[in-house]
Design an enzyme around this catalytic site. Structure first.
Site, PDB file in Angstrom:
ATOM      1  N   SER A 143       0.839  -1.200   0.000  1.00  0.00           N
ATOM      2  CA  SER A 143       0.000   0.000   0.000  1.00  0.00           C
ATOM      3  C   SER A 143       0.868   1.242   0.000  1.00  0.00           C
ATOM      4  CB  SER A 143      -0.889   0.015   1.246  1.00  0.00           C
ATOM      5  OG  SER A 143      -1.545   1.266   1.383  1.00  0.00           O
ATOM      6  N   TYR A 155      -2.754  -0.376   9.981  1.00  0.00           N
ATOM      7  CA  TYR A 155      -2.758  -0.937   8.634  1.00  0.00           C
ATOM      8  C   TYR A 155      -1.412  -0.695   7.960  1.00  0.00           C
ATOM      9  CZ  TYR A 155      -3.981  -1.463   3.677  1.00  0.00           C
ATOM     10  OH  TYR A 155      -4.009  -1.831   2.360  1.00  0.00           O
TER      11      TYR A 155
END
Length: 256
Positions: A143, A155
């Site tokens: 990501s 995350y």
């Protein structure tokens, strides 16, 4: 690498979104694709049907990651579907995101993200090594959150661990000419980001801070993965490829 029409791939989390786009793109290149999914049977079968309708080959494999026995379940289904064929391409795409800051997320939510986003890819790679053909490909989907300081701290931590996993595996697997790379999407139009579809103003704001002037699409990521999976990328390993369209690279809308 062998000819594309004789290659095989496992794409985790491939029933929808970016994973589906990756599975469909690899299948369009002639790869026999194992479409992994966790719960959504109908979506997985739709993905397989779409691949077959387009002239490709695929089969579905169900296994919920982050629970006891997940890797055994996954590889039992994978090996049954491959019917003795080796594996050429492994794409660790499956992941979960809890969009909460450090003071909001619960320990249980953090542990679950670690289990799915870090532990599962690590154990999948380890289990896949005997199946992977020399000259194969391992591609981890990370990501842009590991480059950009956003509020989804937990995350980003899990994806940062995945980035490190890529780099540290390159020397070990390089002896077998297996490349290991990371692709890092930005804010992409998938079910994980329904607000892009539901809030045009928010989507426009994202486009405004993206160098290429729009939000990401699953096909944007799939095409990058297809390159890394191809023989053209045989000399690329240990790399983190930013596939965000230039998200947050400079002041949005500013033109000197």
């Amino acid at each position: 690498m062998t000819d594309a029409t004789h290659r095989t791939a496992l794409v985790t989390g491939a029933s929808r979104g970016v994973g589906r786009a990756i599975a469909e793109r690899l299948a369009a290149d002639g790869v026999f694709v194992a479409v992994h999914y966790a719960r959504q049977d109908a979506a997985a079968q739709e993905t397989v049907a779409a691949i077959e309708k387009a002239g490709g080959r695929a089969f579905a494999v169900r296994a919920e990651l982050g629970v006891d026995g997940d890797i055994d379940t996954l590889f039992t289904g994978l090996e049954e579907g491959l019917r003795g064929q080796p594996l050429d391409i492994l794409v660790n795409n499956a992941g979960v995101a809890v969009p909460k800051s450090i003071d909001e997320i619960t320990p249980e939510e953090f542990d679950h993200m670690l289990a799915v986003n870090v532990r599962a890819p690590f154990l999948i790679i380890r289990r896949a090594l005997p199946l992977l053909r020399d000259g194969g490909r391992v591609i981890n989907i990370s990501s842009g959150a590991t480059r950009i300081a956003l509020r989804e701290h937990a995350y980003a931590v899990t994806k940062g661990a995945l980035d490190t996993m890529t780099r540290t595996l390159t020397m070990t697997l390089g002896a077998r000419s297996i490349t290991v790379n990371t692709v890092a999407p930005g804010i992409t139009e998938t079910d994980m980001n329904p607000w892009l579809r539901d809030n045009p103003e928010a989507a426009a704001a994202v486009a405004g801070v993206t160098a290429l002037g729009r939000t990401g699409r699953p096909a944007d990521i799939a095409d990058v993965v297809a390159f890394l999976a191809s023989d053209d990328a045989r000399w690329v390993t240990g790399q983190w490829l930013d596939a965000t369209g230039g998200l947050y690279l400079g002041p949005g809308g500013f033109r000197p």
